[in-house]
Design a protein around this motif. Structure first.
Motif, PDB file in Angstrom:
ATOM      1  N   ALA A   1      -7.199  -4.852  15.406  1.00 34.01           N
ATOM      2  CA  ALA A   1      -8.454  -4.143  15.658  1.00 34.01           C
ATOM      3  C   ALA A   1      -8.471  -2.899  14.779  1.00 34.01           C
ATOM      4  O   ALA A   1      -7.414  -2.352  14.440  1.00 34.01           O
TER       5      ALA A   1
ATOM      6  N   GLN B   1     -12.883  -6.017  14.956  1.00 35.37           N
ATOM      7  CA  GLN B   1     -11.748  -6.786  15.443  1.00 35.37           C
ATOM      8  C   GLN B   1     -11.627  -8.082  14.673  1.00 35.37           C
ATOM      9  O   GLN B   1     -12.635  -8.700  14.310  1.00 35.37           O
TER      10      GLN B   1
ATOM     11  N   THR C   1     -12.442   5.185  18.113  1.00 36.99           N
ATOM     12  CA  THR C   1     -13.682   4.434  18.311  1.00 36.99           C
ATOM     13  C   THR C   1     -13.533   3.083  17.636  1.00 36.99           C
ATOM     14  O   THR C   1     -13.269   3.018  16.427  1.00 36.99           O
ATOM     15  N   LEU C   2     -13.679   2.015  18.395  1.00 36.01           N
ATOM     16  CA  LEU C   2     -13.525   0.665  17.855  1.00 36.01           C
ATOM     17  C   LEU C   2     -14.656   0.354  16.880  1.00 36.01           C
ATOM     18  O   LEU C   2     -15.829   0.520  17.201  1.00 36.01           O
TER      19      LEU C   2
ATOM     20  N   LYS D   1      -7.579  -8.798  22.950  1.00 35.34           N
ATOM     21  CA  LYS D   1      -8.801  -8.039  23.220  1.00 35.34           C
ATOM     22  C   LYS D   1      -8.413  -6.604  23.546  1.00 35.34           C
ATOM     23  O   LYS D   1      -7.397  -6.365  24.204  1.00 35.34           O
ATOM     24  N   VAL D   2      -9.216  -5.665  23.076  1.00 37.23           N
ATOM     25  CA  VAL D   2      -8.922  -4.257  23.344  1.00 37.23           C
ATOM     26  C   VAL D   2      -9.087  -3.983  24.836  1.00 37.23           C
ATOM     27  O   VAL D   2     -10.119  -4.278  25.419  1.00 37.23           O
TER      28      VAL D   2
ATOM     29  N   PHE E   1     -10.135   1.032  14.065  1.00 40.01           N
ATOM     30  CA  PHE E   1     -10.737   2.172  14.748  1.00 40.01           C
ATOM     31  C   PHE E   1     -11.019   3.301  13.759  1.00 40.01           C
ATOM     32  O   PHE E   1     -10.339   3.443  12.740  1.00 40.01           O
TER      33      PHE E   1
ATOM     34  N   THR F   1      -3.000   2.628  22.607  1.00 42.45           N
ATOM     35  CA  THR F   1      -3.984   1.548  22.439  1.00 42.45           C
ATOM     36  C   THR F   1      -3.367   0.246  22.945  1.00 42.45           C
ATOM     37  O   THR F   1      -2.352  -0.221  22.409  1.00 42.45           O
TER      38      THR F   1
ATOM     39  N   VAL G   1      -8.159   2.273  25.143  1.00 44.60           N
ATOM     40  CA  VAL G   1      -8.265   2.998  23.875  1.00 44.60           C
ATOM     41  C   VAL G   1      -8.269   4.499  24.166  1.00 44.60           C
ATOM     42  O   VAL G   1      -8.998   4.956  25.044  1.00 44.60           O
TER      43      VAL G   1
ATOM     44  N   LYS H   1      -5.980   0.668  11.428  1.00 43.53           N
ATOM     45  CA  LYS H   1      -5.884  -0.752  11.768  1.00 43.53           C
ATOM     46  C   LYS H   1      -4.660  -0.944  12.647  1.00 43.53           C
ATOM     47  O   LYS H   1      -3.530  -0.711  12.202  1.00 43.53           O
TER      48      LYS H   1
END
Length: 201
Positions: free
Chosen positions: A37, A32, A28-29, A19-20, A39, A13, A23, A50
């Motif tokens: 972030a 944030q 799955t996000l 910012k992502v 998932f 990740t 992934v 986290k």
């Protein structure tokens, strides 16, 4: 079937400027924040992962220590695992108070009282609840309150966020004709004005 470890998935990740960016397919996000972030992981519907941004990786163990002090209390998610730069937590089905305001779901005095109970318990454990805002208080699908994102509960300075929210709640929100549903752009404006101390609270 997923054969990768959580540690391996976390290492895959990648972030750019908080910012992502990349992934793994197994993640799955779902949210944030300022330092991490969150998932859901394929095949593990009961858990959330986290992942802290690289510059905040050290906060993982700090927040884990807070969750351990709050363990088995109904107002906080359970910590499952802590690793280098990540936490595995109980997954919560529900909506944040922020999402409740957007959807028009009433925030009741009982819900506010439960947040008070949650923060009171944290204080009884020697913690200092801080950074309490609309996006880290959750109403679960079974009408329970959960407080998330507790990493700043160890700071020394007093945080006025919750007391200010309560004052606004009883002064404005509880008025009979005060709106109970708000557009996100309006809420973001209010948040920005509050941070600049431009609101009469």
């Amino acid at each position: 079937m997923n054969t990768k470890t959580i540690k391996e998935l976390v290492e895959e990740t990648l972030f750019i400027h908080q910012k992502v960016d990349t992934v793994p397919n197994e993640f799955t996000l779902i949210g944030q924040g300022r330092s991490a972030a969150v998932f859901r992981m394929e095949g593990s519907p009961d858990y959330a992962v986290k992942v802290f941004y690289p510059e905040f990786k050290q906060l993982a163990h700090q927040e884990a220590a807070v969750y351990e002090r709050l363990s088995h209390n109904k107002y906080y998610p359970e910590l499952v695992e802590v690793g280098e730069g990540y936490l595995v937590l109980e997954y919560l089905n529900g909506m944040t108070f922020y999402e409740c305001l957007v959807a028009g779901i009433p925030i009741t005095p009982l819900m506010v009282a439960m947040v008070d109970d949650a923060l009171g318990y944290a204080r009884s454990q020697g913690l200092n609840p801080s950074d309490i805002h609309l996006k880290n208080i959750m109403l679960t699908n079974n009408n329970q309150i959960k407080v998330i994102d507790v990493v700043r509960f160890t700071q020394d300075k007093d945080c006025p966020h919750w007391s200010d929210l309560k004052k606004a709640y009883f002064t404005y929100y509880q008025k009979k004709y005060f709106p109970k549903r708000f557009a996100p752009i309006f809420l973001e404006l209010i948040i920005r004005l509050y941070r600049k101390r431009l609101l009469p609270i």
